[in-house]
Design an enzyme around this catalytic site. Structure first.
Site, PDB file in Angstrom:
ATOM      1  N   GLU A 281       6.428  18.516  -1.473  1.00  0.00           N
ATOM      2  CA  GLU A 281       6.891  19.914  -1.459  1.00  0.00           C
ATOM      3  C   GLU A 281       6.739  20.573  -2.826  1.00  0.00           C
ATOM      4  O   GLU A 281       6.627  21.781  -2.920  1.00  0.00           O
ATOM      5  CB  GLU A 281       8.363  19.988  -1.028  1.00  0.00           C
ATOM      6  CG  GLU A 281       8.532  20.272   0.445  1.00  0.00           C
ATOM      7  CD  GLU A 281       9.966  20.604   0.854  1.00  0.00           C
ATOM      8  OE1 GLU A 281      10.875  20.561   0.012  1.00  0.00           O
ATOM      9  OE2 GLU A 281      10.163  20.916   2.036  1.00  0.00           O
ATOM     10  N   HIS A 302      -0.963  -5.959   6.522  1.00  0.00           N
ATOM     11  CA  HIS A 302      -1.513  -6.407   7.800  1.00  0.00           C
ATOM     12  C   HIS A 302      -1.876  -5.228   8.702  1.00  0.00           C
ATOM     13  O   HIS A 302      -2.168  -5.415   9.880  1.00  0.00           O
ATOM     14  CB  HIS A 302      -0.508  -7.340   8.486  1.00  0.00           C
ATOM     15  CG  HIS A 302      -0.253  -8.583   7.692  1.00  0.00           C
ATOM     16  ND1 HIS A 302      -0.833  -9.803   7.999  1.00  0.00           N
ATOM     17  CD2 HIS A 302       0.466  -8.788   6.563  1.00  0.00           C
ATOM     18  CE1 HIS A 302      -0.441 -10.707   7.101  1.00  0.00           C
ATOM     19  NE2 HIS A 302       0.343 -10.111   6.210  1.00  0.00           N
ATOM     20  N   LYS A 416       8.364  27.637  11.061  1.00  0.00           N
ATOM     21  CA  LYS A 416       9.662  28.150  11.527  1.00  0.00           C
ATOM     22  C   LYS A 416       9.483  29.510  12.203  1.00  0.00           C
ATOM     23  O   LYS A 416      10.039  29.767  13.265  1.00  0.00           O
ATOM     24  CB  LYS A 416      10.631  28.312  10.344  1.00  0.00           C
ATOM     25  CG  LYS A 416      11.096  27.004   9.754  1.00  0.00           C
ATOM     26  CD  LYS A 416      12.148  27.266   8.684  1.00  0.00           C
ATOM     27  CE  LYS A 416      12.350  26.054   7.800  1.00  0.00           C
ATOM     28  NZ  LYS A 416      13.125  26.322   6.610  1.00  0.00           N
TER      29      LYS A 416
HETATM   30  O1  PA5 Z   1      13.848  20.587  -0.481  1.00  0.00           O
HETATM   31  C1  PA5 Z   1      14.082  21.546   0.226  1.00  0.00           C
HETATM   32  O2  PA5 Z   1      14.330  22.650  -0.245  1.00  0.00           O
HETATM   33  C2  PA5 Z   1      14.088  21.419   1.739  1.00  0.00           C
HETATM   34  O3  PA5 Z   1      13.681  20.160   2.143  1.00  0.00           O
HETATM   35  C3  PA5 Z   1      15.479  21.661   2.272  1.00  0.00           C
HETATM   36  O4  PA5 Z   1      16.353  20.752   1.670  1.00  0.00           O
HETATM   37  C4  PA5 Z   1      15.533  21.498   3.780  1.00  0.00           C
HETATM   38  O5  PA5 Z   1      14.628  22.365   4.381  1.00  0.00           O
HETATM   39  C5  PA5 Z   1      16.933  21.763   4.295  1.00  0.00           C
HETATM   40  O6  PA5 Z   1      17.352  23.039   3.944  1.00  0.00           O
HETATM   41  P1  PA5 Z   1      18.859  23.442   4.023  1.00  0.00           P
HETATM   42  O7  PA5 Z   1      19.610  22.576   3.083  1.00  0.00           O
HETATM   43  O8  PA5 Z   1      18.901  24.877   3.630  1.00  0.00           O
HETATM   44  O9  PA5 Z   1      19.315  23.220   5.444  1.00  0.00           O
END
Ligand code: PA5
Length: 441
Positions: A281, A302, A416
């Site tokens: 990310e 394996h 989303k």
């Molecule tokens: O690292 C990030 O920003 C994302 O992985 C969020 O943690 C994830 O989408 C969950 O978001 P939220 O905590 O707003 O539910």
């Protein structure tokens, strides 16, 4: 072995890399400066940088008290969250737990929900906790994420019906933004104990906030030692952090587009899952970035072993190499030796594993897969704390070296939007018509 995690680069880089190492060392130092001076992109999300040294006794005590309350009342605690709101806790708990804790009696079991939309997963979990005392830690920074939202609605409803409103209020804890989001409003309305995810700490950098610390404490692990390990890295980890950031960028420039985080220690499986989110990310932007992958050895030797040894040469490995195991198991001698294993009789299982690790390293390096090694003296709270901070800061440095903003994630919104349009969420009417036309629905 050293008492801190260390990076070994000699099996990954060689003489021909010297010029590149020099250039990228300068770039890494500049990136570190950008990070530390808060002058780069995403600089409103740097709260994690000095987080370990800013955690005080009162905060830790408060979290431990809440954990003790849940442990007192509950057989199970369901931790609800997705992405950065669950992977840190999951990785630390899995790394420290008895592998078969789920099948052994005693202790409060921490279970996870809200990180998928699997109907059968939720059904099975509801079936497991039905008739048992359980609590909930619901974690969402935005407070509006669909997956944890659905799971929370289900388990809150179940808990209130099963144990009553008063028990539910006492044993539901919300971890969310200080002011924003549906979860904050709901928690205030229902009178839940809450913890704040600081504004300037993004999900994937939040394991040392209550997002990670509360579930880890509920699972019975020492959050003070975890934080102390992170403090050690915050104070004295820069050399190793830079070594890693520089080496992986040299390898990337050498055409190694995929980094495989490998372990020979089954309890580290979820450390890799957490790491993949952190680097994926943070760096996968503007059509750039090393693809983070992972394998569990020797298991995956394996299955994926063939590809790694002999497939396209676009990969390098980063091996998490653990010093000591927690327990000893010795291979017994057998008079008849029908299985032909007497040559390792009297040896510990871990000795065999270590020889597998060394043998694999030589084979993979010979096969054109550079090996970076991160040594970890043992899998304990302290060393996991070191590792977490090490990877976080190296990620910030590495992201700036690449020229991206390591602290945003604009790409995760696209699916989303489409999902909401297909679910007819209010406000998505226009997108709904467009996507239905595209899908010929
Ligand atoms: O690292 C990030 O920003 C994302 O992985 C969020 O943690 C994830 O989408 C969950 O978001 P939220 O905590 O707003 O539910």
């Amino acid at each position: 072995m050293n008492d801190k995690i260390q990076v070994i680069t000699k099996h990954a880089l060689n003489k021909s890399d010297e010029t590149r190492i020099k250039t990228l060392t300068s770039r890494a130092l500049a990136a570190k400066h950008t990070l530390e001076s808060g002058s780069g992109a995403g600089n409103d999300f740097l709260g994690w940088l000095h987080l370990p040294t800013s955690i005080d006794e009162k905060h830790l005590q408060d979290i431990e008290n809440s954990a003790a309350q849940l442990r007192k009342d509950c057989e199970f605690v369901i931790t609800i969250g997705i992405g950065g709101s669950y992977l840190g806790a999951k990785c630390v708990i899995e790394a420290l737990s008895d592998h078969f804790a789920a099948y052994k009696p005693g202790g409060t079991k921490v279970l996870f929900a809200g990180s998928n939309i699997g109907e059968d997963y939720l059904y099975d979990l509801m079936d497991l906790v039905r008739g048992h005392k359980f609590g909930i830690i619901v974690i969402s920074k935005s407070g509006t994420t669909t997956e944890p939202g659905i799971a929370f609605r289900l388990f809150k409803d179940m808990l209130e019906k099963q144990e009553g409103k008063e028990f539910a209020m006492r044993n539901i804890i919300a971890v969310t933004d200080a002011h924003r989001g549906a979860l904050r409003g709901l928690a205030t309305q229902e009178g839940y104990v809450t913890y704040v995810i600081p504004d300037d700490v993004g999900g994937r950098f939040s394991v040392l906030t209550p997002v990670g610390l509360l579930p880890i404490a509920v699972a019975g692990f020492d959050i003070r030692a975890l934080v102390a390990g992170a403090v050690e890295m915050e104070r004295d980890g820069d050399e190793q952090i830079l070594n890693y950031a520089i080496a992986r960028n040299v390898l990337y420039q050498n055409g190694k587009k995929i980094e495989i985080l490998a372990n020979f220690t089954p309890r580290l499986h979820y450390v890799a899952e957490w790491w993949k989110q952190l680097y994926g990310e943070s760096e996968g932007k503007q059509h750039k970035g090393i693809f983070p992958a992972s394998v569990d050895f020797t298991t995956d030797l394996h299955s994926m072993g063939q590809w790694i040894q002999d497939g396209e040469r676009t990969i390098f490995e980063t091996v998490l190499s653990v010093g000591d195991q927690q327990h000893e198991v010795t291979i017994p001698a057998d008079e008849k030796d029908l299985d032909g294993l007497n040559y390792i009789a009297g040896k510990n299982v871990d000795y065999v594993n270590k020889m597998a690790e060394l043998g694999t390293r030589v084979a993979h390096v010979d096969g054109g897969v550079p090996n970076l090694i991160i040594t970890m003296p043992a899998v304990t709270e302290r060393y996991l704390g070191q590792l977490i901070y090490f990877f976080e800061k190296a990620c910030g440095v590495s992201g700036y070296m690449l020229g991206v903003n390591p602290f945003d994630q604009p790409g995760v919104e696209d699916y989303k939007r489409n999902m909401f349009a297909l679910l007819n969420k209010p406000g998505y009417e226009e997108q709904s018509a467009a996507i239905r036309a595209r899908l010929k629905m």
